[in-house]
Design a protein around this motif. Sequence first.
Motif, PDB file in Angstrom:
ATOM      1  N   TYR A 125      -6.259  -8.135 -34.135  1.00 52.28           N
ATOM      2  CA  TYR A 125      -5.788  -9.259 -34.944  1.00 52.28           C
ATOM      3  C   TYR A 125      -4.698  -8.805 -35.914  1.00 52.28           C
ATOM      4  N   PHE A 126      -4.901  -7.629 -36.504  1.00 53.05           N
ATOM      5  CA  PHE A 126      -3.946  -7.102 -37.478  1.00 53.05           C
ATOM      6  C   PHE A 126      -2.568  -6.911 -36.867  1.00 53.05           C
ATOM      7  N   TYR A 127      -2.478  -6.176 -35.758  1.00 52.76           N
ATOM      8  CA  TYR A 127      -1.132  -5.896 -35.259  1.00 52.76           C
ATOM      9  C   TYR A 127      -0.542  -7.074 -34.494  1.00 52.76           C
ATOM     10  N   ASP A 128      -1.387  -7.937 -33.961  1.00 54.88           N
ATOM     11  CA  ASP A 128      -0.873  -9.127 -33.286  1.00 54.88           C
ATOM     12  C   ASP A 128      -0.245 -10.086 -34.292  1.00 54.88           C
ATOM     13  N   LEU A 129      -0.863 -10.181 -35.469  1.00 55.30           N
ATOM     14  CA  LEU A 129      -0.390 -11.109 -36.486  1.00 55.30           C
ATOM     15  C   LEU A 129       0.787 -10.565 -37.279  1.00 55.30           C
ATOM     16  N   HIS A 130       0.775  -9.255 -37.565  1.00 52.91           N
ATOM     17  CA  HIS A 130       1.731  -8.707 -38.520  1.00 52.91           C
ATOM     18  C   HIS A 130       2.786  -7.789 -37.929  1.00 52.91           C
ATOM     19  N   TYR A 131       2.634  -7.368 -36.698  1.00 50.09           N
ATOM     20  CA  TYR A 131       3.546  -6.375 -36.139  1.00 50.09           C
ATOM     21  C   TYR A 131       4.347  -6.994 -34.996  1.00 50.09           C
ATOM     22  N   PRO A 132       5.673  -6.979 -35.035  1.00 46.06           N
ATOM     23  CA  PRO A 132       6.483  -7.690 -34.046  1.00 46.06           C
ATOM     24  C   PRO A 132       6.412  -7.121 -32.639  1.00 46.06           C
ATOM     25  N   ASP A 133       6.033  -5.837 -32.500  1.00 46.24           N
ATOM     26  CA  ASP A 133       5.946  -5.224 -31.172  1.00 46.24           C
ATOM     27  C   ASP A 133       4.499  -5.150 -30.701  1.00 46.24           C
ATOM     28  N   ALA A 134       3.778  -6.233 -30.876  1.00 51.89           N
ATOM     29  CA  ALA A 134       2.349  -6.225 -30.584  1.00 51.89           C
ATOM     30  C   ALA A 134       2.038  -6.038 -29.100  1.00 51.89           C
ATOM     31  N   ASN A 135       3.022  -6.195 -28.244  1.00 52.76           N
ATOM     32  CA  ASN A 135       2.801  -5.991 -26.813  1.00 52.76           C
ATOM     33  C   ASN A 135       3.026  -4.546 -26.386  1.00 52.76           C
ATOM     34  N   ASP A 136       3.383  -3.691 -27.333  1.00 55.68           N
ATOM     35  CA  ASP A 136       3.536  -2.268 -27.037  1.00 55.68           C
ATOM     36  C   ASP A 136       2.179  -1.627 -26.754  1.00 55.68           C
ATOM     37  N   GLN A 137       2.227  -0.412 -26.229  1.00 56.65           N
ATOM     38  CA  GLN A 137       1.012   0.386 -26.051  1.00 56.65           C
ATOM     39  C   GLN A 137       0.984   1.480 -27.110  1.00 56.65           C
ATOM     40  N   PHE A 138      -0.211   1.764 -27.640  1.00 54.22           N
ATOM     41  CA  PHE A 138      -0.370   2.730 -28.711  1.00 54.22           C
ATOM     42  C   PHE A 138      -1.478   3.714 -28.371  1.00 54.22           C
ATOM     43  N   PHE A 139      -1.175   5.008 -28.426  1.00 51.68           N
ATOM     44  CA  PHE A 139      -2.231   5.999 -28.256  1.00 51.68           C
ATOM     45  C   PHE A 139      -3.282   5.832 -29.353  1.00 51.68           C
ATOM     46  N   VAL A 140      -4.553   5.985 -28.952  1.00 53.17           N
ATOM     47  CA  VAL A 140      -5.673   5.980 -29.895  1.00 53.17           C
ATOM     48  C   VAL A 140      -6.529   7.213 -29.626  1.00 53.17           C
ATOM     49  N   ALA A 151      -5.100   4.486 -24.645  1.00 58.27           N
ATOM     50  CA  ALA A 151      -4.094   3.738 -25.399  1.00 58.27           C
ATOM     51  C   ALA A 151      -4.548   2.298 -25.521  1.00 58.27           C
ATOM     52  N   LEU A 152      -4.175   1.679 -26.619  1.00 57.79           N
ATOM     53  CA  LEU A 152      -4.463   0.262 -26.820  1.00 57.79           C
ATOM     54  C   LEU A 152      -3.290  -0.529 -26.282  1.00 57.79           C
ATOM     55  N   SER A 153      -3.566  -1.405 -25.341  1.00 59.13           N
ATOM     56  CA  SER A 153      -2.534  -2.221 -24.726  1.00 59.13           C
ATOM     57  C   SER A 153      -2.895  -3.688 -24.903  1.00 59.13           C
ATOM     58  N   THR A 154      -2.120  -4.401 -25.696  1.00 62.80           N
ATOM     59  CA  THR A 154      -2.372  -5.795 -26.046  1.00 62.80           C
ATOM     60  C   THR A 154      -3.713  -5.932 -26.764  1.00 62.80           C
ATOM     61  N   SER A 155      -4.814  -6.059 -26.035  1.00 63.14           N
ATOM     62  CA  SER A 155      -6.098  -6.247 -26.714  1.00 63.14           C
ATOM     63  C   SER A 155      -7.198  -5.344 -26.171  1.00 63.14           C
TER      64      SER A 155
END
Length: 232
Positions: free
Chosen positions: A151-166, A211-215
Amino acid sequence: MLLIRMILFIFPITTLDFSQDWSFFQQLPDSIVWKTSSITELLYTQTSLNLAKCALLCKVNLYCKAFYFYQEACFGLSSITADSSTNAFVRVYVKQPVEECHGDGFVYYNGLCLMISTIQLTWYDAKDYCEKRHGYLLVLDSEKKHDDMVYFYDLHYPDANDQFFVGATDEENEGVWKWIITNSSSYFRFTGNQPNNKDQQFPDNQANCAALSTSRLIDEYCLQLKKFICEM
């Protein structure tokens, strides 16, 4: 409409004096472009002589999550970013518990202290990067934490469709996924066909890092360059 970037262009520059009681607030990092909120409610607008009085107004208001100070007026917000209708470039200050989440580039949100990277690193380098900043790669070991992060990065971060290592890997034992924090639970929310030990971009290499991808989570090749999320 021009996207509002949360960087101050007000002159002269006004900054919080952290020698005073500013442990309740942190400034959103200038290095990140923040998505303007489409649901933010402007709680109040009040004339204020200085930034300190503006901070105090937000501090005592239970519904105020952030504020900004512009043209001698104080704006209290129900979200961490300014309202989409704001026609100014402003520096936003986020309310947080006392003495929490003061790492450089980290942002407090709903019990989480997060840093979404603006650079790309391998999983191993990303892990070192977070640890050097007294944090660690994000651990999503509960349904609530996973949902809050999405919810945080979808709402506040413009590149929410990116993939992020976790912070998860099965490198030690293929198919046995573990979070990097030893007392973490075994909760994982992978996407439907994941993990499958395959990375479409690197088909000749094992995919041992999450990695976190979308949701949802996916397994990826650890040595590729990718954005990442740290927590503290």
